[in-house]
Structure formats: structure tokens, C-alpha cells
Design an enzyme around this catalytic site. Structure first.
Site, PDB file in Angstrom:
ATOM      1  N   ASN A  96     -14.411   7.337  55.600  1.00  0.00           N
ATOM      2  CA  ASN A  96     -15.462   7.706  54.641  1.00  0.00           C
ATOM      3  C   ASN A  96     -15.190   7.004  53.313  1.00  0.00           C
ATOM      4  OD1 ASN A  96     -13.657   9.440  53.010  1.00  0.00           O
ATOM      5  ND2 ASN A  96     -13.618  10.656  54.887  1.00  0.00           N
TER       6      ASN A  96
ATOM      7  N   ASP B  20     -13.922  14.950  59.624  1.00  0.00           N
ATOM      8  CA  ASP B  20     -14.080  16.189  60.383  1.00  0.00           C
ATOM      9  C   ASP B  20     -13.787  15.978  61.863  1.00  0.00           C
ATOM     10  OD1 ASP B  20     -14.762  17.681  58.176  1.00  0.00           O
ATOM     11  OD2 ASP B  20     -16.860  17.058  58.272  1.00  0.00           O
TER      12      ASP B  20
ATOM     13  N   LYS C 295      -9.029  -3.675  72.014  1.00  0.00           N
ATOM     14  CA  LYS C 295     -10.338  -3.784  71.360  1.00  0.00           C
ATOM     15  C   LYS C 295     -11.455  -3.618  72.398  1.00  0.00           C
ATOM     16  CE  LYS C 295     -13.162  -6.867  68.650  1.00  0.00           C
ATOM     17  NZ  LYS C 295     -13.446  -8.262  68.358  1.00  0.00           N
TER      18      LYS C 295
ATOM     19  N   ASP D 281      -8.309  21.713  60.537  1.00  0.00           N
ATOM     20  CA  ASP D 281      -8.522  21.856  59.094  1.00  0.00           C
ATOM     21  C   ASP D 281      -7.163  22.096  58.413  1.00  0.00           C
ATOM     22  OD1 ASP D 281      -9.133  22.957  56.459  1.00  0.00           O
ATOM     23  OD2 ASP D 281     -11.200  22.976  57.178  1.00  0.00           O
ATOM     24  N   ILE D 282      -6.711  21.091  57.685  1.00  0.00           N
ATOM     25  CA  ILE D 282      -5.376  21.168  57.064  1.00  0.00           C
ATOM     26  C   ILE D 282      -5.341  22.290  56.030  1.00  0.00           C
ATOM     27  CG2 ILE D 282      -3.641  19.879  55.758  1.00  0.00           C
ATOM     28  CD1 ILE D 282      -5.032  17.292  56.862  1.00  0.00           C
TER      29      ILE D 282
ATOM     30  N   LYS E 233     -12.294  29.500  54.426  1.00  0.00           N
ATOM     31  CA  LYS E 233     -10.963  28.891  54.504  1.00  0.00           C
ATOM     32  C   LYS E 233      -9.894  29.786  53.885  1.00  0.00           C
ATOM     33  CE  LYS E 233     -12.852  24.251  54.624  1.00  0.00           C
ATOM     34  NZ  LYS E 233     -12.442  22.883  54.935  1.00  0.00           N
TER      35      LYS E 233
END
Ligand code: C5P
Length: 410
Positions: A210, A279, A289, A306-307, A341
Site C-alpha cells: 500500500n 489486511d 515468477k 491483527d498485530i 481491538k
């Protein structure tokens, strides 16, 4: 308690007889743990040689704006960014006037305009010059710009007169400079910060990632170190250089980040998850490849752990802070995330806003916790991170105090 350990100080020396004390000042700042770089004005070199200042600081002295050699090393903008503090001692009446009017006609005055660091001046001049209405007006202007004014002391002067205008002694200046880091708010605490994006490999050359630059996370880690914390920065792939004064763990994927964070979490007091962890990751990364054959292709993705939530769920969880990048209903989603969370604080920002968030040097944040909402307006990420760290420190200590009083009432 604030300290100068690992603090980065640019010492500006301007022309005045008190410049002879600047060499001792450098030595004392270094004894207190600071890393010092010296910038001298032309006039200062008439009073003390750059060679002396180089010898005591352990680094070449910066003298000229247009020095190709110096600019190719640490140029004036890098120096301005590098500094935690710019201290000008001695500060002549002329220099204070320049500062008051925002002039930039030499290296030191330009650097002062270009820096976001804390600034302080230690005036040194003849007592008449000090008392002159113009000097006093300039000092008020400088002070309004959040520049601290150290001294001057009163007494007999080099010119034979008696009165205010003597530069403070180096020991006093070291003490006052230390005081600029009022915070020390995380002194002795252990802080783990995640930053940057993660890279989820599809094959050896392709992957999912991202647009996170890592700048906010690095700024948070730096601000925590500046506040006295022992910092571990777990960073995904970024173009940023490793900050000093902390342990850096470079990782690539979300799974690696998870493992690195858990490896360093024991004994940690505060965890700040700034990383934009992907995610999902491809269920299986191809060893070679992938070749293009069919017109369409499906990659099966599985959810990354989820850390942040995993840290908040630990039996001995640190004070846990998460980030939330949203494009709408920022406060609402932040509040949901806070609950889901089970973290202590969410720092949320609107990444759709122009000129802030991803890939920008600027950001704004909304801090959401069970006590309410605090808005940190748009500012440079360095400054924003400092403010955020102060808020976190305050909330961390308040939580500790609340828990202590609960135990005391049992
Ligand atoms: O759920 P969302 O990704 O919006 O939450 C963002 C917050 O959660 C950030 O603090 C981010 O660092 C953290 N996070 C994480 N591990 C993930 C996903 C997000 O620590 N797998």
C-alpha cells in the site's frame, strides 16, 4: 527527568567576545550526552577559530551557505532537520535582530528559518545595546516565535562597563537547554512502534502493498526516543533511512512484522501500531515468477493476523495505541476500532483529505479514547508526533495512577 542524552544540538556561534566560552559550552553539552554540530557566522570566526570548535565538537564546523563540500555532506536543510534544538550562544544584538525579522542572509539565520526544532538564544552584548529599545522589541518578537531567551547575566563586561548583557555561563546554558526537553515524559519506558507498509509476496517479483511511506511511524518512534523512551521500531519496507537512538527491526510481510513485534513486546510499556499492515496476503506465494497464460487469474487471499489486537489481548498488555486511516466518518470508525481491538487509544486521520496523510509530510489526527476526543490540527509529522507522544504519555501515566489508586482501595 529530562536529559541531553542522544539529543542533537546545533550550536550557532555569532560574533562577540563571549564566543570564547562556546568551546567550553560544546564540551559540556557533549559531556551531558548531546551530539553537537557547530555553525559559526563570519564574525564569530574573528573571536574563536573554527578549528577549535571542530576539535571540541568532533565534527567539521559549518561556516558558509554556499559551501559545495559542506552541502554535499550535511547541507543546511539537513542540518535544520537533524537538530532537536538550535541554540545560539552567544547571540549578538545583530543576530537577534535578524531572527526577529526573519532574515536569511547567512547559513545560521537561514538554518533558523528552515528548522522546526526548538530554538534558544543566549544574548551577549554591551549593556547599552541590550537596553536599547530596538533590541528589547526584537527580543519580544523572537520570544513570540517560541524562541527561548537564556539570560543574559548582569555584571562587569569586556568593554569595561557594568550591567546586563553578559552571556550566561556554559553550565547554566546546559541546564537551561536540558530544560527545553521538558518532556522526558517517557523516560525509562520501553516503547515498540510499527511503521510503514507490509509487502505480501505473490511471487518473487510481485506483491501486494500500500502507499504508506512510513514517515508518521518513524516520526512517532523519534518523538518517543526524544521523550526519553527506549524504542524498538519495527518497520516494513520504506525508503527512509534508519533513525538513530533506537533499535530498528526491518521486516517485509505482515507475518514477519507480527513475529518481530511479539519478539520485542515483553517488558514493553507502550505499543504504537502505526504500520499499514496489509489486511490480506496471498495464501501461497509462488516460488518462481508466475507466467501469463490465461486471460484471468485468481489469487486466493487469507487474512493477516491483527498485530495491534493481538498485543492489546496479551495478559500483560502494554498501553496500546492504534492508528486508523479513514476516508469518511473518521470519529465513528475510530470509536468502533477502539472497542473491537480493545486498545487504549486510536489516532485517526482522514486520508482522503488533500495535503495530509499518506505520502505527505503533513498530517492531522483525531485522538479517540473512552474519555473523549482530542483534535490535533494539521502540522508537520515531526511536530504532530511530538504532540501525540505527549498525549500518549499523559494518558499512560493517568492510567497507571488510576490503577494504583484502585489497588490502594482494595
Ligand atoms: O483495522 P485497521 O487496519 O484499519 O486498523 C489499523 C490499526 O491496526 C493500525 O494501528 C495498524 O497498525 C493495526 N493493524 C495491525 N495488524 C493488522 C492490521 C492493522 O496491527 N493486520
Amino acid at each position: 527527568m529530562a536529559t541531553l542524552v542522544h539529543k542533537r544540538i546545533v550550536l550557532g556561534v555569532t560574533g562577540g567576545i563571549a564566543a570564547y566560552k562556546s568551546a567550553d559550552l560544546v564540551r559540556r553539552l557533549r559531556d551531558a550526552g548531546a551530539d553537537v554540530r557547530v555553525v559559526m557566522t563570519q564574525a564569530a570566526t574573528e573571536f574563536i577559530t573554527p578549528l577549535t570548535m571542530q576539535a571540541v565538537s568532533g565534527h567539521p564546523v559549518h561556516l558558509h551557505m554556499l559551501d559545495a563540500e559542506a552541502e554535499s555532506g550535511m547541507g543546511h536543510i539537513e542540518l535544520a532537520r537533524w537538530a532537536d534544538v538550535v541554540l545560539v550562544a552567544p547571540a549578538s544584538a545583530n543576530f537577534i535582530a535578524k531572527l526577529a525579522h526573519g532574515r536569511a542572509d547567512d547559513l545560521l539565520s537561514t538554518l533558523c528559518l528552515a528548522t522546526e526544532a526548538r530554538m534558544a538564544v543566549a544574548p551577549a552584548m554591551n549593556q547599552q545595546m541590550w537596553q536599547n529599545a530596538a533590541t528589547q522589541a526584537n527580543l519580544i518578537a523572537v520570544h513570540k516565535n517560541s524562541v527561548a531567551v537564556f539570560g543574559p547575566a548582569s555584571g562587569s563586561q569586556a568593554c569595561g562597563e557594568v550591567g546586563p548583557g553578559r552571556m550566561l555561563e556554559p553550565t547554566e546554558l546546559v541546564e537551561l537547554t536540558t530544560g527545553l526537553f521538558t518532556s522526558g515524559s517517557l523516560e525509562g519506558l520501553r516503547v515498540v512502534v510499527t511503521a510503514g507498509p507490509t509487502w505480501e509476496a505473490i511471487d518473487p517479483v510481485r506483491g501486494i502493498t500500500n502507499r504508506s511511506s512510513g514517515r508518521m511511524g518513524y516520526a512517532v518512534a523519534e518523538a518517543a526516543a526524544e521523550a526519553g523512551a527506549n524504542v524498538v521500531l519495527v518497520s516494513g519496507p520504506t525508503m527512509l533511512t534508519d533513525p538513530e537512538r533506537m533499535t530498528i527491526v526491518r521486516v517485509s510481510s505482515g507475518r514477519e512484522m507480527y513475529a518481530a513485534v511479539h519478539e520485542h513486546i515483553s517488558g514493553c510499556d507502550i505499543f504504537v501500531g502505526v504500520a499499514a499492515v496489509c489486511d490480506y496476503r496471498p495464501k501461497k506465494a509462488a516460488a518462481q515468477k508466475l507466467k501469463k497464460h490465461a486471460d484471468t487469474m485468481t489469487i486466493e487471499l487469507v487474512k493477516n493476523e491483527d498485530i495491534l489486537a493481538s498485543i492489546a489481548a496479551l495478559a500483560e498488555a502494554p498501553f496500546t495505541v492504534g492508528f486508523a486511516a479513514e476516508t469518511e466518518n473518521v470519529e465513528g470508525y475510530a470509536r468502533t476500532k477502539l472497542k473491537e481491538k480493545a486498545v487504549d487509544l486510536i489516532a485517526a486521520n482522514d486520508v482522503s483529505a488533500q495535503g495530509s496523510g499518506f505520502e505527505s509530510d503533513y498530517n492531522r489526527l483525531l485522538l479517540v479514547d473512552k474519555h473523549g476526543v482530542i483534535e490535533l490540527p494539521r502540522q508537520h509529522k515531526t511536530q504532530l508526533a511530538r504532540t501525540l507522544i505527549e498525549c500518549i504519555a499523559q494518558k499512560y501515566h493517568a492510567k497507571g495512577a488510576a490503577q494504583d489508586s484502585r489497588y490502594a482501595h482494595r
